[in-house]
Design an enzyme around this catalytic site. Sequence first.
Site, PDB file in Angstrom:
ATOM      1  N   TRP A 349       6.255   9.116  -4.897  1.00 37.47           N
ATOM      2  CA  TRP A 349       7.587   9.063  -3.848  1.00 37.47           C
ATOM      3  C   TRP A 349       8.173   7.677  -3.663  1.00 37.47           C
ATOM      4  O   TRP A 349       8.966   7.338  -2.867  1.00 37.47           O
ATOM      5  CB  TRP A 349       7.101   9.544  -2.236  1.00 37.47           C
ATOM      6  CG  TRP A 349       6.180   8.533  -1.610  1.00 37.47           C
ATOM      7  CD1 TRP A 349       4.978   7.874  -2.195  1.00 37.47           C
ATOM      8  CD2 TRP A 349       6.066   8.487  -0.193  1.00 37.47           C
ATOM      9  NE1 TRP A 349       4.491   7.212  -0.924  1.00 37.47           N
ATOM     10  CE2 TRP A 349       5.171   7.708   0.018  1.00 37.47           C
ATOM     11  CE3 TRP A 349       6.896   9.116   0.804  1.00 37.47           C
ATOM     12  CZ2 TRP A 349       4.965   7.264   1.393  1.00 37.47           C
ATOM     13  CZ3 TRP A 349       6.827   8.776   2.093  1.00 37.47           C
ATOM     14  CH2 TRP A 349       5.768   7.759   2.237  1.00 37.47           C
ATOM     15  N   ASP A 350       7.307   6.695  -4.451  1.00 36.83           N
ATOM     16  CA  ASP A 350       7.555   5.202  -4.207  1.00 36.83           C
ATOM     17  C   ASP A 350       9.226   5.055  -4.179  1.00 36.83           C
ATOM     18  O   ASP A 350       9.767   3.910  -3.797  1.00 36.83           O
ATOM     19  CB  ASP A 350       7.013   4.196  -4.943  1.00 36.83           C
ATOM     20  CG  ASP A 350       5.408   4.378  -4.711  1.00 36.83           C
ATOM     21  OD1 ASP A 350       4.886   5.629  -4.836  1.00 36.83           O
ATOM     22  OD2 ASP A 350       4.669   3.618  -4.346  1.00 36.83           O
ATOM     23  N   GLU A 488      -2.427   9.409   3.757  1.00 30.43           N
ATOM     24  CA  GLU A 488      -3.409   9.739   2.757  1.00 30.43           C
ATOM     25  C   GLU A 488      -4.734   9.500   3.130  1.00 30.43           C
ATOM     26  O   GLU A 488      -5.654  10.076   2.303  1.00 30.43           O
ATOM     27  CB  GLU A 488      -3.098   8.505   1.612  1.00 30.43           C
ATOM     28  CG  GLU A 488      -1.594   8.928   0.825  1.00 30.43           C
ATOM     29  CD  GLU A 488      -1.568   7.775  -0.155  1.00 30.43           C
ATOM     30  OE1 GLU A 488      -2.043   6.883  -0.465  1.00 30.43           O
ATOM     31  OE2 GLU A 488      -0.837   8.297  -1.293  1.00 30.43           O
ATOM     32  N   GLN A 610      -2.014   3.959   5.992  1.00 32.30           N
ATOM     33  CA  GLN A 610      -0.531   3.344   6.005  1.00 32.30           C
ATOM     34  C   GLN A 610       0.080   4.056   6.849  1.00 32.30           C
ATOM     35  O   GLN A 610      -0.167   5.076   7.705  1.00 32.30           O
ATOM     36  CB  GLN A 610       0.051   3.353   4.602  1.00 32.30           C
ATOM     37  CG  GLN A 610       0.210   4.641   4.157  1.00 32.30           C
ATOM     38  CD  GLN A 610       0.755   4.712   2.670  1.00 32.30           C
ATOM     39  OE1 GLN A 610       1.422   3.688   2.148  1.00 32.30           O
ATOM     40  NE2 GLN A 610       0.298   5.621   1.851  1.00 32.30           N
TER      41      GLN A 610
END
Length: 796
Positions: A349-350, A488, A610
């Site tokens: 998805w970056d 995550e 994150q």
Amino acid sequence: MEPGILSYEGFDPAAEGLREALCTLGNGYVATRGAAPESAADGVHYPGTYVAGCYDRLTSVVAGREVENEDLVNTPNWLPLRFRTPGQDWFTLAGGQVLDHRQDLDTRRGVLTRSTRFRDPDGRVLAVTQRRLVSMHDPHVAALETTFVAENWSGPLDVWAGLDGRVVNAGVARYRDLDGRHLVPVAEGYDERDGVVWLQVRTASSQIRIAQAARLVVDGGPAPADAERAPGRSAVRVRPELVRGVPLTVEKRVALYTSQDRAISESLAAARERAARLPPFADLLADHVAAWDRLWRTSAIVVPGEPQQALDLYVFHLLQTLSEHTAHLDVGMPARGLHGEAYRGHVFWDELFVFPFLLLSFPRVARSLLMYRWRRLPRARQAAAEAGYRGAMYPWQSGSDGRDETQRVHLNPASGRWVEDHSHLQRHVGIAVAHNVWQYYQATGDVAFLHGYGAEMLVEIARFWCSLVTYDAATDRYDLRGVMGPDEYHDAYPGAARPGIDNNAYTNVMVTRLLRYTLDALALLPEHERAALRERLALGDDEMDLFERVGRRMRVVFHGDGVISQFEGYDQLAELDWAAYRARYPAIRRLDRILEAEGDSVNRYQASKQADVLMLVFLLGERGLIDALAALGYPFDRAALDRTVDHYLARTSHGSTLSAVVHAWVLASRDPKASWRFFREALDSDLADVQGGTTAEGVHLGAMAGAVDLVRRCYTGLDLSDGVLRLAPRLPPGMAELRFRLRYRNHWGIEVRCADDAVRVRLARSQQPPITVAVDGEERVLAPGETWRVSRAGAR
């Protein structure tokens, strides 16, 4: 330090992997790591060359099970060029014979220069200067120019130049239990008539043929050469005479093609013919530098002081991975660029973090990445159907054909154990695809793309999520269960029999935005085209009504004093003793690995890898998030948002380089000094390798783009929604001014300057219609050729 130059003095084996990654040269089609041409993969050096979209699939036995993995292939190494003085071994950087060594990467010209002085055991000193390029002008061309000077002797020099197809994928230590033998030799040889040495290999399972051909030229002309051949390797050897103090130049001009290329009859024939006709290095360099100059005129960002070098480096690597050449390819964006083998070269998805950069500079490249997703829509539909859902379920990791490449086990280096991996539940990747579709339209106004491709993707992604929700009649809310959020760390509840967590706030809120994008995109289409699309997709009124209902009644969970819960039950998890772990470990970014090695699980704690909830602020903005929650019937204000931000700031380990980007963004308006600290961390993400060794395996392209985006969008308050180009600068301490150009709705030369005293916007002359620009809420219609300067005295 000279602007635009990344310099390394001396040879440091421990830092060589990082330097090779950061000194990678590429053009969007192919990239080669910055390894010394005389080196081989030996634990210090790792020369790697990667072609966009060149994947191969192998099966390995891991932890007692068969595991199939698709990798971005390490293709033949075109660099090899070795040299030695009479009667001596080949010179190497690690051979103890180095007097001086320096490496300079010129990010403005796309040239890597290496200067080394060697002394052999007999006292002969040889000075070597090498310049290298991977042509931005012609994506199939690379070249190496080597100049030798015998400083205190005269005599013959033995020079060996080759093409090596015996390489394997072994650039990431934790993958070395997996089979990395992707290349099978096909043919090799040397043609004395044109002096071209050539090599062809094929990938083991995908059957892609890769051909390289090289021509060696000594002091501008041919030289007597001896050919060497072996399966998977082809080389020539020359023995020019050196005269003391007189430079001698050897050029290696290389052409590279694969069977995936268009408009060629065959890859080997194309490579051999191209190599035979390549002009001198100076001509290749001139065309290459001119191409880079055009790119920089579009994408350069000018800021005062120290951040400039890192910004230049990160823009440089973005352009090397995603150039105008990429727009002609059927490829996605590898999260680690074309710079190494981390994440096996997969697409995640970056691109969500990279799209803003592309949309403001190279919208055609952004469109090509969306076309990569559209071509894999049938596979996403198939995945959803096989899982029992409707619509399209895009995979967390994608490669060549769109099937799910997400690993099911992964190695924890801290414990040495292979553990279950539930990352495939990160279905929010489809939301990222949808968000990018809508942002592309906002930036370009390209209704034709929505009609031909974008609306179909939006509908199918919306269908998937609406088939995944469950309705709770008691509360008149829709729930999403069994997913993973961007965090995550949390892939299950403590002690749960099934993986996944419920009602992840990021996922649920973004689904409502996705549904809005879908309905708005359909409304934008001409009535007859909308009707035709709905007929083709069998999209009835009942399903449109469902999109509306789910978009208004999705559940979002809160805890404490109105803090958004990362997911349902998050507040019931234990608090981690952060101080104790920071005292026990030098770094806790990968807290999940630390806890697993201790026999514990991060699933038990309120700890995030994150930003997760705070991603909503990053994507929607503060006002956008507050409005999205209000549309769902949840009262939420700036004070509640502040409490939410504070809650997660204290509970995030920043185990991803993307995290600093999001936190810098979120803090820009509430704590400029803290935002600046996170911005500097984002700038250091790869330059200083803050993750402790991961950059050597490939750069973090999303974090690089995110750092650039902080300057160009966040700190300028740049917003392109609703057909207005808006600026509301909030420059942090340490950044008094910034300047850049952008593209917006067919205006290709909009110049922006933001400073403490004023904002200036200038439109280049063109035949395009005027656009509406807003600065700090004040709007004006600007025509091409006009400049608008807005005074901002005392704005900070």
